[in-house]
Design an enzyme around this catalytic site. Structure first.
Site, mmCIF file in Angstrom:
data_model
loop_
_atom_site.group_PDB
_atom_site.id
_atom_site.type_symbol
_atom_site.label_atom_id
_atom_site.label_comp_id
_atom_site.label_asym_id
_atom_site.label_seq_id
_atom_site.Cartn_x
_atom_site.Cartn_y
_atom_site.Cartn_z
ATOM 1 C CB SER A 7 -0.901 0.016 1.232
ATOM 2 O OG SER A 7 -1.469 1.297 1.370
ATOM 3 C CG HIS A 30 -3.928 -1.467 -1.510
ATOM 4 N ND1 HIS A 30 -5.061 -2.201 -1.802
ATOM 5 C CD2 HIS A 30 -4.281 -0.648 -0.488
ATOM 6 C CE1 HIS A 30 -6.042 -1.852 -0.993
ATOM 7 N NE2 HIS A 30 -5.603 -0.895 -0.182
ATOM 8 C CG ASP A 32 -5.130 2.593 0.873
ATOM 9 O OD1 ASP A 32 -6.081 1.802 0.790
ATOM 10 O OD2 ASP A 32 -4.007 2.285 1.305
ATOM 11 C CG MET A 34 -8.345 7.327 2.285
ATOM 12 S SD MET A 34 -7.580 7.328 3.908
ATOM 13 C CE MET A 34 -6.669 5.775 3.858
ATOM 14 C CG HIS A 63 -9.241 0.231 -0.403
ATOM 15 N ND1 HIS A 63 -8.652 0.057 0.832
ATOM 16 C CD2 HIS A 63 -10.584 0.189 -0.180
ATOM 17 C CE1 HIS A 63 -9.592 -0.070 1.761
ATOM 18 N NE2 HIS A 63 -10.767 0.013 1.177
ATOM 19 C CG MET A 65 -11.296 3.389 2.163
ATOM 20 S SD MET A 65 -9.722 3.329 3.031
ATOM 21 C CE MET A 65 -8.609 3.381 1.635
ATOM 22 C CG MET A 134 -11.779 -2.575 5.297
ATOM 23 S SD MET A 134 -10.264 -2.164 4.407
ATOM 24 C CE MET A 134 -9.312 -1.303 5.638
ATOM 25 C CG ASP A 172 -6.272 -2.703 3.290
ATOM 26 O OD1 ASP A 172 -5.184 -2.456 3.856
ATOM 27 O OD2 ASP A 172 -6.887 -1.869 2.591
HETATM 28 C C1 DX5 Z 1 -6.253 1.763 5.622
HETATM 29 C C2 DX5 Z 1 -5.861 1.401 4.222
HETATM 30 C C3 DX5 Z 1 -4.772 0.425 4.158
HETATM 31 C C4 DX5 Z 1 -3.469 0.872 4.796
HETATM 32 C C5 DX5 Z 1 -2.887 -0.344 5.441
HETATM 33 O O1 DX5 Z 1 -7.495 2.346 5.651
HETATM 34 O O2 DX5 Z 1 -6.947 0.888 3.508
HETATM 35 O O3 DX5 Z 1 -4.543 -0.009 2.813
HETATM 36 O O4 DX5 Z 1 -2.539 1.383 3.899
HETATM 37 O O5 DX5 Z 1 -1.760 0.023 6.145
HETATM 38 P P1 DX5 Z 1 -1.035 -0.983 7.139
HETATM 39 O O6 DX5 Z 1 -0.616 -2.168 6.344
HETATM 40 O O7 DX5 Z 1 0.104 -0.180 7.666
HETATM 41 O O8 DX5 Z 1 -2.031 -1.339 8.213
HETATM 42 ZN ZN ZN Z 2 -6.483 -0.068 1.542
#
Ligand code: DX5
Ligand code: ZN
Length: 227
Positions: A7, A30, A32, A34, A63, A65, A134, A172
């Protein structure tokens, strides 16, 4: 073979192309996304995904969010994502959205927050290429893995077996050398890791190590026997 998706949330956002290069050999990158509404954090959007897709050969696992994924998710396919994950808690019409993502040429994936059960979505699983469970509350990297999610991973793997589906099961949040084997034994086969990869001295080596642990742990698991 277990898939490891680093990620970039834990990477240096000013050097994303180099950070992608640092995890060469990973299955997916990956990403993220947001929006500060669905989760209390803000990261990146379509222009950066477009640039990143041009800058690396590693396929992008986006991903989302975000609120209103019905409106935005298809645009991430156009931006170059190979897989797009929307949250079921935010989607107005998950089946229509999954079909649209697939029709545009990407893998369609749906995510569940820790408090969202899998059971209401059993009939919807054939519409998906991947399901994301998650293992932390979404929003931030570096949080502690929630062991209480293991039964949900196990029950989801049972549903995949029951319906004989070609569905990838991704976890994740808090995935590390200390937790990845438990996830693999329970039934996960795609593993997102942020801090465990980018916090390591050698990120590519961290990916190899995680893949080795997960592959070994799943080899003898009930759900993978004979595969
Ligand atoms: C959190 C993200 C994850 C995050 C995971 O909301 O969706 O993808 O990057 O990070 P680690 O592996 O550090 O928990
Ligand atoms: Zn993620």
């Amino acid at each position: 073979m277990a898939q490891i998706n680093p990620s970039i949330l834990s990477a240096d956002f000013a050097r994303l192309a180099d950070e992608a290069e640092a995890v060469r050999g990973s299955d997916w990158l990956h990403v993220d996304v947001m929006d500060n509404h669905f989760v209390p954090n803000l990261t990146l959007g379509i222009p950066i995904v477009e640039s990143l897709a041009r800058a690396t050969d590693i396929p992008l696992d986006c991903h989302l969010m975000i609120e209103d994924p019905d409106r935005w998710a298809p645009q991430y396919v156009e931006a170059g994502a190979g897989s797009v994950t929307f949250h079921v808690e935010a989607a107005a019409a998950p089946v229509r959205l999954a079909r649209e993502i697939r029709a545009k040429g990407a893998r369609a994936s749906m995510a569940l927050k820790p408090g969202t059960p899998i059971e209401p979505y059993e009939d919807l699983l054939p519409e998906l290429d991947m399901l994301l469970i998650m293992t932390v509350e979404p929003g931030f990297g570096g949080q502690a893995f929630l062991d209480i999610m293991l039964p949900k991973i196990r029950r989801t793997r049972e549903l995949i077996a029951k319906h004989d589906l070609e569905l990838w099961l991704q976890v994740d949040g808090g995935v590390s050398v200390g937790t990845i084997e438990r996830c693999a034994e329970a039934g996960a086969d795609v593993f997102v890791a942020g801090s465990a990869v980018y916090g390591a001295e050698d990120p590519a080596e961290a990916v190899r190590k995680l893949r080795e642990l997960a592959t070994k742990a799943s080899a003898d698991a009930w759900w993978a026997c004979g595969h």
